[in-house]
Design an enzyme around this catalytic site. Structure first.
Site, PDB file in Angstrom:
ATOM      1  N   CYS A 150      36.215  38.893  45.967  1.00  0.00           N
ATOM      2  CA  CYS A 150      37.428  39.293  46.964  1.00  0.00           C
ATOM      3  C   CYS A 150      36.737  39.222  48.679  1.00  0.00           C
ATOM      4  O   CYS A 150      35.984  39.959  48.784  1.00  0.00           O
ATOM      5  CB  CYS A 150      37.715  40.666  46.425  1.00  0.00           C
ATOM      6  SG  CYS A 150      39.497  41.220  46.821  1.00  0.00           S
ATOM      7  N   GLY A 212      42.456  47.589  48.218  1.00  0.00           N
ATOM      8  CA  GLY A 212      42.179  49.340  47.945  1.00  0.00           C
ATOM      9  C   GLY A 212      41.505  48.965  46.100  1.00  0.00           C
ATOM     10  O   GLY A 212      42.697  48.280  45.493  1.00  0.00           O
ATOM     11  N   GLU A 213      41.074  49.814  45.874  1.00  0.00           N
ATOM     12  CA  GLU A 213      40.976  50.188  44.117  1.00  0.00           C
ATOM     13  C   GLU A 213      42.080  51.144  44.077  1.00  0.00           C
ATOM     14  O   GLU A 213      41.656  52.641  44.471  1.00  0.00           O
ATOM     15  CB  GLU A 213      40.100  50.694  43.566  1.00  0.00           C
ATOM     16  CG  GLU A 213      39.303  50.556  42.278  1.00  0.00           C
ATOM     17  CD  GLU A 213      40.700  50.277  41.238  1.00  0.00           C
ATOM     18  OE1 GLU A 213      40.319  49.077  41.433  1.00  0.00           O
ATOM     19  OE2 GLU A 213      41.184  50.964  40.424  1.00  0.00           O
ATOM     20  N   SER A 244      47.481  47.514  39.695  1.00  0.00           N
ATOM     21  CA  SER A 244      45.472  47.542  39.449  1.00  0.00           C
ATOM     22  C   SER A 244      44.833  47.261  38.702  1.00  0.00           C
ATOM     23  O   SER A 244      44.303  48.313  40.384  1.00  0.00           O
ATOM     24  CB  SER A 244      46.404  45.486  39.309  1.00  0.00           C
ATOM     25  OG  SER A 244      44.832  44.905  39.353  1.00  0.00           O
ATOM     26  N   SER A 266      41.759  44.001  35.911  1.00  0.00           N
ATOM     27  CA  SER A 266      40.808  43.114  36.382  1.00  0.00           C
ATOM     28  C   SER A 266      39.797  42.322  35.814  1.00  0.00           C
ATOM     29  O   SER A 266      38.336  43.160  35.734  1.00  0.00           O
ATOM     30  CB  SER A 266      40.659  43.058  37.906  1.00  0.00           C
ATOM     31  OG  SER A 266      41.737  43.062  38.530  1.00  0.00           O
ATOM     32  N   LEU A 267      39.855  41.676  34.812  1.00  0.00           N
ATOM     33  CA  LEU A 267      38.942  41.874  33.589  1.00  0.00           C
ATOM     34  C   LEU A 267      37.852  40.175  34.292  1.00  0.00           C
ATOM     35  O   LEU A 267      36.473  40.818  34.303  1.00  0.00           O
ATOM     36  CB  LEU A 267      39.165  40.811  32.602  1.00  0.00           C
ATOM     37  CG  LEU A 267      38.324  41.137  31.287  1.00  0.00           C
ATOM     38  CD1 LEU A 267      37.762  42.515  30.800  1.00  0.00           C
ATOM     39  CD2 LEU A 267      38.782  40.819  29.569  1.00  0.00           C
ATOM     40  N   HIS A 268      38.039  39.246  34.647  1.00  0.00           N
ATOM     41  CA  HIS A 268      37.828  38.238  35.087  1.00  0.00           C
ATOM     42  C   HIS A 268      35.817  37.636  34.260  1.00  0.00           C
ATOM     43  O   HIS A 268      35.487  36.369  34.750  1.00  0.00           O
ATOM     44  CB  HIS A 268      37.436  38.562  36.354  1.00  0.00           C
ATOM     45  CG  HIS A 268      38.644  39.000  37.603  1.00  0.00           C
ATOM     46  ND1 HIS A 268      39.603  38.449  37.196  1.00  0.00           N
ATOM     47  CD2 HIS A 268      38.527  40.224  38.718  1.00  0.00           C
ATOM     48  CE1 HIS A 268      40.323  39.242  37.949  1.00  0.00           C
ATOM     49  NE2 HIS A 268      39.487  40.353  39.233  1.00  0.00           N
ATOM     50  N   ASN A 345      41.373  32.068  44.846  1.00  0.00           N
ATOM     51  CA  ASN A 345      41.825  31.448  46.540  1.00  0.00           C
ATOM     52  C   ASN A 345      40.479  31.970  47.564  1.00  0.00           C
ATOM     53  O   ASN A 345      39.738  33.051  47.604  1.00  0.00           O
ATOM     54  CB  ASN A 345      43.157  32.531  47.234  1.00  0.00           C
ATOM     55  CG  ASN A 345      44.398  32.613  46.067  1.00  0.00           C
ATOM     56  OD1 ASN A 345      44.267  31.913  45.761  1.00  0.00           O
ATOM     57  ND2 ASN A 345      44.755  33.291  45.702  1.00  0.00           N
ATOM     58  N   CYS A 388      46.775  36.506  46.424  1.00  0.00           N
ATOM     59  CA  CYS A 388      44.937  37.709  46.072  1.00  0.00           C
ATOM     60  C   CYS A 388      43.910  37.102  46.534  1.00  0.00           C
ATOM     61  O   CYS A 388      43.503  36.459  46.214  1.00  0.00           O
ATOM     62  CB  CYS A 388      44.835  36.944  44.580  1.00  0.00           C
ATOM     63  SG  CYS A 388      46.373  37.824  43.549  1.00  0.00           S
TER      64      CYS A 388
HETATM   65  N1  SAH Z   1      41.593  46.136  43.056  1.00  0.00           N
HETATM   66  C1  SAH Z   1      42.839  46.352  42.360  1.00  0.00           C
HETATM   67  C2  SAH Z   1      43.791  46.168  43.056  1.00  0.00           C
HETATM   68  C3  SAH Z   1      43.837  44.986  44.136  1.00  0.00           C
HETATM   69  S1  SAH Z   1      42.918  42.813  43.660  1.00  0.00           S
HETATM   70  C4  SAH Z   1      41.539  45.566  41.535  1.00  0.00           C
HETATM   71  O1  SAH Z   1      40.521  44.371  41.990  1.00  0.00           O
HETATM   72  O2  SAH Z   1      42.228  45.137  40.145  1.00  0.00           O
HETATM   73  C5  SAH Z   1      44.565  42.479  43.250  1.00  0.00           C
HETATM   74  C6  SAH Z   1      44.178  41.037  42.280  1.00  0.00           C
HETATM   75  O3  SAH Z   1      43.950  40.133  43.260  1.00  0.00           O
HETATM   76  C7  SAH Z   1      43.199  41.579  41.120  1.00  0.00           C
HETATM   77  O4  SAH Z   1      42.943  40.906  39.795  1.00  0.00           O
HETATM   78  C8  SAH Z   1      41.901  40.934  41.945  1.00  0.00           C
HETATM   79  O5  SAH Z   1      40.519  40.775  40.991  1.00  0.00           O
HETATM   80  C9  SAH Z   1      42.364  39.159  42.623  1.00  0.00           C
HETATM   81  N2  SAH Z   1      41.185  39.316  43.517  1.00  0.00           N
HETATM   82  C10 SAH Z   1      41.027  39.367  44.209  1.00  0.00           C
HETATM   83  N3  SAH Z   1      39.892  38.277  45.362  1.00  0.00           N
HETATM   84  C11 SAH Z   1      40.301  36.858  44.843  1.00  0.00           C
HETATM   85  C12 SAH Z   1      40.397  35.710  45.318  1.00  0.00           C
HETATM   86  N4  SAH Z   1      40.176  35.020  46.462  1.00  0.00           N
HETATM   87  N5  SAH Z   1      41.450  35.386  44.693  1.00  0.00           N
HETATM   88  C13 SAH Z   1      42.003  34.530  43.517  1.00  0.00           C
HETATM   89  N6  SAH Z   1      42.112  36.674  42.848  1.00  0.00           N
HETATM   90  C14 SAH Z   1      42.002  37.118  43.543  1.00  0.00           C
HETATM   91 FE1  SF4 Z   2      38.041  45.920  45.406  1.00  0.00          FE
HETATM   92 FE2  SF4 Z   2      40.182  45.055  43.660  1.00  0.00          FE
HETATM   93 FE3  SF4 Z   2      38.618  43.498  45.687  1.00  0.00          FE
HETATM   94 FE4  SF4 Z   2      36.943  44.201  43.354  1.00  0.00          FE
HETATM   95  S1  SF4 Z   2      39.071  43.165  43.295  1.00  0.00           S
HETATM   96  S2  SF4 Z   2      36.760  43.847  45.897  1.00  0.00           S
HETATM   97  S3  SF4 Z   2      38.168  45.937  43.029  1.00  0.00           S
HETATM   98  S4  SF4 Z   2      40.327  45.026  46.227  1.00  0.00           S
END
Ligand code: SAH
Ligand code: SF4
Length: 415
Positions: A150, A212-213, A244, A266-268, A345, A388
């Site tokens: 991210c 942000g979270e 989220s 956000s399980l992933h 992404n 995202c």
């Molecule tokens: N912090 C929260 C909400 C913001 S992120 C969270 O992590 O859930 C929103 C979504 O985008 C999350 O599921 C995150 O994991 C996803 N995300 C972050 N970076 C990404 C990327 N480079 N490509 C695709 N999805 C991504």
């Molecule tokens: Fe923060 Fe969500 Fe990105 Fe993880 S995916 S760094 S919790 S914004």
């Protein structure tokens, strides 16, 4: 004034730089009313010299003008006495976040770079499609977590956004989309709640999926969404709002109880090793603990399923075994679940690649055949870095070496 919201202390973790008060201070000394509950507006009016009864009445009127009409100029509030309006203007303001830049994607996605009154930059994104228009709202400037895929996670500077700065994003989107009622502005008494709904509007849904979270800024997110859902506020249904989280387990129950919106997680990843690596908060709150909290989430049901977000990373979390394990876990906890598969992404310097389309299809089929819906999300706004995880303000572009240092610092803090 009401109590200053406390920022949750999270031991062994870098906490957000606290916002000392619920209203960000302005250079002109006026107080911004945006994002404050009606009661607090009334008490500010009282502090400024109105008697209790008048303060309450004026607060009700002002609140209505702010959220039903989108008015930010006290002079336009025609049911407030002419002499009263300059008194309000001198002391208060109904501000919007400052727009530094607005970008249009070729697919219709819009992204705004915004600035707070104390000069912090953050972003919001509007994603229209055939049936709905979704606003992706930020809860913090940057993020204290450091999910490895991210871009937002590579930002160092973090502060919680205030309720005003969060609601301000929705207000700004309504301004930009021209969605405030037009026509006579002085017939407040005739308007019934049913005249005011999300139907027929471009902005129909909100996702707390920007920077942000949100569960690390719980109080402010709760208060902001309270106004967004308030029938006398922006009146958007809680069914059209999704929060989220990366998995802040101790706050999930309160999220269901006190906010009551849809939950996305956000399980992933489905193994400890991989999730520890890509979503480092997993070292604190593991997968099983997280899924148990989902099973206990107030309000979750087959009609209101929990969304599990799963970013597709090549050779990292995308095998058929991973898909089978995902199904096993969701069934074990009997979760009313849907899975959102998000093609990764990319961003400059990112340590991963996106899975191949064939791999994503195979993963999706396995989950789908087990009876769980698993659509693949189409990336939107990629050409303007609005997709995202691509949100990261221009002011925060850093070298690879610096990114590595920030990541190491944040990981060390997680312990
Ligand atoms: N912090 C929260 C909400 C913001 S992120 C969270 O992590 O859930 C929103 C979504 O985008 C999350 O599921 C995150 O994991 C996803 N995300 C972050 N970076 C990404 C990327 N480079 N490509 C695709 N999805 C991504
Ligand atoms: Fe923060 Fe969500 Fe990105 Fe993880 S995916 S760094 S919790 S914004």
């Amino acid at each position: 004034m009401t109590a200053v919201p406390t920022n949750m202390p999270i031991s062994g973790h870098i906490d957000p730089v606290p916002v000392p008060r619920p209203i960000t201070e302005r250079e002109d000394g006026r107080l911004d009313l945006l994002g404050l509950p009606k009661k607090q507006i009334a008490s500010l009016f009282e502090d400024a010299g109105l008697d209790k009864k008048e303060a309450k009445l004026r607060a009700k009127q002002v609140y209505h003008w702010i959220y039903h009409r989108g008015v930010s100029d006290f002079e336009a509030m025609t049911d407030i006495a002419k002499t009263m309006r300059p008194w309000l203007t001198e002391r208060f303001v109904i501000a919007r976040p400052e727009v530094i830049e607005a970008q249009h994607s070729s697919d219709g996605t819009l992204k705004w770079l915004l600035r707070t009154a104390d000069n912090h930059d953050y972003e919001m994104v509007f994603i229209p499609d055939e049936t709905r228009g979704t606003l992706c709202v930020s809860s913090q400037v940057g993020c204290t977590l450091n999910c490895r895929f991210c871009h937002t996670g590579t930002m160092r500077l973090v502060r919680n956004l205030t309720p005003g700065e969060i609601v301000g994003q929705v207000m700004l989107a309504r301004d930009a989309l021209g969605e405030w009622p037009k026509g006579r502005m002085d017939n407040l008494g005739d308007e019934s709640e049913s005249d005011y709904s999300a139907d027929g509007r471009l902005l129909t849904n909100i996702v707390m999926m920007g920077m942000g979270e949100p569960l690390y800024n719980f109080d402010n997110v709760r208060d902001a969404l309270g106004i967004v859902m308030d029938g006398e506020g922006l009146a958007l249904s809680k069914r059209r709002i999704t929060l989220s989280t990366s998995g802040v387990v101790p706050m999930m129950d309160r999220c269901g109880e006190e906010i009551g919106v849809n939950l996305a997680v956000s399980l992933h990843a489905v193994t400890k090793d991989v999730r520890d690596e890509i979503v480092p908060i997993n070292r604190k709150y593991g997968i099983e603990e997280l899924l148990q909290a989902c099973a206990d989430y107030p309000g979750a049901s087959n009609a209101r399923r929990i969304t599990f977000e799963y970013v597709m990373l090549k050779d990292k979390n995308d095998s058929d075994e991973d898909a089978h394990e995902l199904v096993r876990l969701l069934k074990k906890y009997r979760l009313p679940a849907k899975v959102n598969l998000i093609p990764f992404n990319p961003w400059p310097g990112a340590p991963y690649e996106c899975s191949t389309p064939e791999r994503i299809r195979s993963f999706s089929n396995i989950v789908f055949e087990a009876g769980i819906s698993a659509p693949v999300r189409t990336p939107r706004g990629r050409d303007i870095d609005a997709a995202c995880g691509q949100l990261k303000t221009a002011a925060e572009k850093k070298s690879r070496a610096e990114l590595d240092r920030i990541a190491a610092e944040k990981q060390a803090a997680l312990g």
